[in-house]
Design a protein around this motif. Structure first.
Motif, mmCIF file in Angstrom:
data_model
loop_
_atom_site.group_PDB
_atom_site.id
_atom_site.type_symbol
_atom_site.label_atom_id
_atom_site.label_comp_id
_atom_site.label_asym_id
_atom_site.label_seq_id
_atom_site.Cartn_x
_atom_site.Cartn_y
_atom_site.Cartn_z
ATOM 1 N N ARG A 216 0.832 -1.206 0.000
ATOM 2 C CA ARG A 216 0.000 0.000 0.000
ATOM 3 C C ARG A 216 0.866 1.255 0.000
ATOM 4 O O ARG A 216 0.523 2.263 -0.645
ATOM 5 C CB ARG A 216 -0.926 -0.001 1.200
ATOM 6 N N ARG A 219 2.266 1.708 -3.515
ATOM 7 C CA ARG A 219 1.201 2.182 -4.408
ATOM 8 C C ARG A 219 0.867 3.646 -4.128
ATOM 9 O O ARG A 219 0.675 4.439 -5.061
ATOM 10 C CB ARG A 219 -0.030 1.297 -4.229
ATOM 11 N N SER A 220 0.820 3.999 -2.833
ATOM 12 C CA SER A 220 0.511 5.381 -2.485
ATOM 13 C C SER A 220 1.608 6.330 -2.951
ATOM 14 O O SER A 220 1.324 7.421 -3.487
ATOM 15 C CB SER A 220 0.315 5.488 -0.968
#
Length: 235
Positions: A216, A219-220
């Motif tokens: 995450r 991806r962020s």
């Protein structure tokens, strides 16, 4: 995790070799447990390799696959652990050792093989018979030298026979039955196995959380970078 998987595989291979040299002590259940642990160790190595590749290359999909593998392994371990506990409780009333003992007294084709098995069992665990030395009186046999601490280590001869006779006269032989001794050892090993399994499952869950957090985060960060680049080009 990779190191733990390799250690687990090594321990399983050594136990398999040891049990292969003692086929009379090998059961289908023990072979199944070792095969499961060996497979689990291999899966851990593969999953750890995937995690390393995903982390080094910052590959989100590989990290998700890595986390999914760990979730699957935790689920399998939970199912096997619960199933093993139920099976152990269900088979708790049966005594394979008792069958081995009376098999030792009734089989005539390989008496030496089963006698050696019981001699090793009684001397290593400091026990005598299944429930105690009285088992030999039931089958009308003398208590063997393996039930005597001082007589069994000696080679066959006058000294051993003398110490064996003294042991019988003074009732200095082991009084505990092998079934009780082995049951206590099995319970102790079971507690260690359960505690290790719980700690290991917590570590696996931690690895899942870290893998998901890393995926995450990557991806962020990529989205932020893409947004910054897009804003830069628009200006």
């Amino acid at each position: 995790m990779m190191l733990f998987g390799l250690i687990l595989m090594g321990v399983c291979v050594m136990n398999m070799r040891e049990k292969k040299s003692r086929p009379e002590q090998q059961s289908a259940l023990s072979r199944g447990v070792l095969s499961f642990l060996l497979t689990l160790g291999l899966c851990l190595v593969v999953t750890a390799v995937l995690g390393c590749i995903g982390a080094l290359r910052e590959h989100v999909k590989i990290l998700y696959v890595h986390a999914s593998f760990f979730i699957f392994l935790v689920s399998v371990e939970l199912i096997v652990g619960v199933g093993g506990a139920v099976l152990s409780a269900w088979m708790g009333g049966s005594s394979e050792l008792r069958v081995q003992f009376y098999r030792n007294t009734t089989i005539d084709d390989e008496p030496t093989k089963y006698q050696n098995f019981w001699d090793n069992l009684q001397s290593e665990n400091q026990c005598c018979g299944v429930d105690g030395p009285q088992d030999y009186a039931i089958i009308h046999r003398d208590i063997p030298a393996s039930c005597c601490a001082r007589a069994h280590p000696l080679r066959e001869g006058n000294a051993r026979r003398h110490l064996h006779a003294t042991c019988l006269n003074e009732r200095a032989y082991y009084m505990r039955g092998c079934e009780d001794v082995l049951r206590q050892k099995k319970a102790f090993k079971g507690n260690i196995f359960i505690a290790t399994g719980i700690i290991f499952a917590l570590v696996e869950i931690l690895c899942v959380v870290l893998a998901l957090w890393m995926a995450r985060t990557i991806r962020s960060e990529r989205r932020k970078l893409q947004a910054n680049l897009q804003a830069h080009f628009e200006t």
